[in-house]
Design an enzyme around this catalytic site. Structure first.
Site, mmCIF file in Angstrom:
data_model
loop_
_atom_site.group_PDB
_atom_site.id
_atom_site.type_symbol
_atom_site.label_atom_id
_atom_site.label_comp_id
_atom_site.label_asym_id
_atom_site.label_seq_id
_atom_site.Cartn_x
_atom_site.Cartn_y
_atom_site.Cartn_z
ATOM 1 C CB SER A 1 -0.884 0.008 1.243
ATOM 2 O OG SER A 1 -1.359 1.319 1.468
ATOM 3 C CG HIS B 1 -3.832 -2.153 -1.163
ATOM 4 N ND1 HIS B 1 -4.858 -3.060 -1.339
ATOM 5 C CD2 HIS B 1 -4.261 -1.278 -0.221
ATOM 6 C CE1 HIS B 1 -5.857 -2.758 -0.519
ATOM 7 N NE2 HIS B 1 -5.530 -1.679 0.168
ATOM 8 C CG ASP C 1 -5.288 1.954 0.898
ATOM 9 O OD1 ASP C 1 -6.159 1.071 0.934
ATOM 10 O OD2 ASP C 1 -4.114 1.768 1.271
ATOM 11 C CG MET D 1 -8.966 6.584 2.068
ATOM 12 S SD MET D 1 -8.024 6.894 3.553
ATOM 13 C CE MET D 1 -7.156 5.331 3.702
ATOM 14 C CG HIS E 1 -9.206 -0.773 -0.005
ATOM 15 N ND1 HIS E 1 -8.547 -0.815 1.204
ATOM 16 C CD2 HIS E 1 -10.526 -0.855 0.304
ATOM 17 C CE1 HIS E 1 -9.423 -0.913 2.192
ATOM 18 N NE2 HIS E 1 -10.639 -0.919 1.668
ATOM 19 C CG MET F 1 -11.525 2.382 2.301
ATOM 20 S SD MET F 1 -9.965 2.588 3.174
ATOM 21 C CE MET F 1 -8.839 2.600 1.784
ATOM 22 C CG MET G 1 -11.091 -3.328 5.881
ATOM 23 S SD MET G 1 -9.676 -2.682 4.982
ATOM 24 C CE MET G 1 -8.865 -1.651 6.188
ATOM 25 N N GLY H 1 -9.055 3.823 6.983
ATOM 26 C CA GLY H 1 -8.861 5.270 7.031
ATOM 27 C C GLY H 1 -7.402 5.700 7.130
ATOM 28 C CG PHE H 2 -5.987 7.231 9.540
ATOM 29 C CD1 PHE H 2 -5.541 8.464 9.086
ATOM 30 C CD2 PHE H 2 -7.277 7.126 10.040
ATOM 31 C CE1 PHE H 2 -6.371 9.589 9.142
ATOM 32 C CE2 PHE H 2 -8.116 8.234 10.102
ATOM 33 C CZ PHE H 2 -7.660 9.473 9.655
ATOM 34 N N GLY H 3 -3.064 4.379 7.548
ATOM 35 C CA GLY H 3 -2.019 3.364 7.585
ATOM 36 C C GLY H 3 -1.381 3.362 8.969
ATOM 37 N N GLY H 4 -0.564 2.354 9.222
ATOM 38 C CA GLY H 4 0.235 2.338 10.441
ATOM 39 C C GLY H 4 -0.512 1.987 11.722
ATOM 40 C CG ASP I 1 -5.852 -3.106 3.783
ATOM 41 O OD1 ASP I 1 -4.762 -2.721 4.221
ATOM 42 O OD2 ASP I 1 -6.604 -2.394 3.095
ATOM 43 N N GLY I 2 -4.187 -4.184 6.857
ATOM 44 C CA GLY I 2 -4.050 -3.368 8.061
ATOM 45 C C GLY I 2 -3.180 -4.030 9.107
ATOM 46 N N GLY I 3 -2.074 -3.386 9.438
ATOM 47 C CA GLY I 3 -1.226 -3.856 10.530
ATOM 48 C C GLY I 3 -0.446 -5.125 10.236
ATOM 49 N N GLY J 1 1.736 -1.902 4.139
ATOM 50 C CA GLY J 1 1.974 -0.469 4.042
ATOM 51 C C GLY J 1 3.201 -0.086 4.833
HETATM 52 C C1 DX5 Z 1 -6.243 1.530 5.699
HETATM 53 C C2 DX5 Z 1 -5.797 1.072 4.350
HETATM 54 C C3 DX5 Z 1 -4.622 0.170 4.361
HETATM 55 C C4 DX5 Z 1 -3.370 0.744 4.957
HETATM 56 C C5 DX5 Z 1 -2.441 -0.371 5.289
HETATM 57 O O1 DX5 Z 1 -7.479 2.142 5.582
HETATM 58 O O2 DX5 Z 1 -6.835 0.373 3.706
HETATM 59 O O3 DX5 Z 1 -4.371 -0.333 3.061
HETATM 60 O O4 DX5 Z 1 -2.731 1.651 4.121
HETATM 61 O O5 DX5 Z 1 -1.347 0.172 5.920
HETATM 62 P P1 DX5 Z 1 -0.547 -0.613 7.056
HETATM 63 O O6 DX5 Z 1 0.020 -1.841 6.420
HETATM 64 O O7 DX5 Z 1 0.460 0.374 7.475
HETATM 65 O O8 DX5 Z 1 -1.535 -0.951 8.142
HETATM 66 ZN ZN ZN Z 2 -6.388 -0.747 1.846
#
Ligand code: DX5
Ligand code: ZN
Length: 218
Positions: free
Chosen positions: A7, A32, A34, A36, A65, A67, A136, A141-144, A174-176, A196
């Site tokens: 991502s 990927h 994202d 939004m 993806h 959102m 998910m 909404g947010f990475g990390g 997807d996520g973490g 990500g």
């Molecule tokens: C969150 C996104 C993810 C995110 C993943 O809403 O859909 O794709 O960027 O980032 P990491 O791998 O840092 O959780």
């Molecule tokens: Zn995503």
């Protein structure tokens, strides 16, 4: 084999071209993206023009993806921008079956996505219309953010249902995802991992991707 979908959400967008080339050379399976809208999720990222530019910069599979609220309105736009996989949320207010069909009619792969609070069973009626299901493992909404372990049982429930129905479907998480959570997601039944922060915080993304591949192969 497990596929990786990096991502770009936490990338430095000024250096995006170089990052994409680096990921291509590292042998990533897809990218990927994202999208939004600030309505379906409390963040705004990028839209069609960025996808279009990325399309020109790489031949890799673009895993978009969405959102966004009522995503059926934008399926055709993202298909034209160069998406290969178009994923949208079951919670986003579009007719799910119609939207999945519309994606396939445009010659693209369809992906149905669920948020952490949405039960696995909610995708069961649509599985034959899906090329991929995205679970998910953080609030979108947010990475990390940190991986939510509750997502593992959902992945397994969807994988079991797919096997029962004889469907060779991709299950993306997807996520973490990091060195610890990647093997858990794969053991649970996922075969596509969004990565990500784990890549973009690394000094060397190529090396980190190789380490991730190694840890999931064990
Ligand atoms: C969150 C996104 C993810 C995110 C993943 O809403 O859909 O794709 O960027 O980032 P990491 O791998 O840092 O959780
Ligand atoms: Zn995503």
């Amino acid at each position: 084999m497990v596929k990786f979908s990096p991502s770009i959400l936490t990338a430095d967008f000024v250096k995006l071209g170089a990052a994409i080339t680096e990921l291509d050379n590292a042998g990533t399976d897809m990218l990927h993206l994202d999208v939004m809208d600030g309505i379906f999720v409390p963040n705004i990222s990028f839209g069609m023009p960025v996808v279009q530019s990325i399309r020109k910069a790489t031949n890799t599979i673009l895993d978009v993806h969405l959102m966004i609220d009522r995503p059926h309105r934008y399926i055709e736009h993202f298909a034209k921008a160069g998406a290969d996989i178009i994923g949208f949320h079951i919670e986003a207010g579009s007719d799910v079956a119609e939207t999945l069909k519309a994606i396939r009619e445009l010659g693209k792969k369809s992906c149905l996505t669920i948020k952490p609070a949405t039960p696995a069973e909610s995708v069961f009626p649509y599985m034959e219309l899906c090329d991929m299901i995205l679970v998910m493992s953080v609030e979108p909404g947010f990475g990390g953010q940190s991986f939510m372990p509750e997502s593992l049982a959902k992945i397994t429930a969807i994988r079991n249902k797919a096997n029962e129905m004889g469907l060779d479907i991709d299950i993306e998480v997807d996520g973490g995802i990091n060195m610890d959570t990647a093997p858990l997601a794969v053991k649970a039944g996922a075969n596509v991992l969004v990565t990500g922060n784990v890549l973009f915080s690394a000094d060397n993304m190529t090396k980190r991707l190789a380490e991730l591949r190694e840890v999931v192969a064990k």
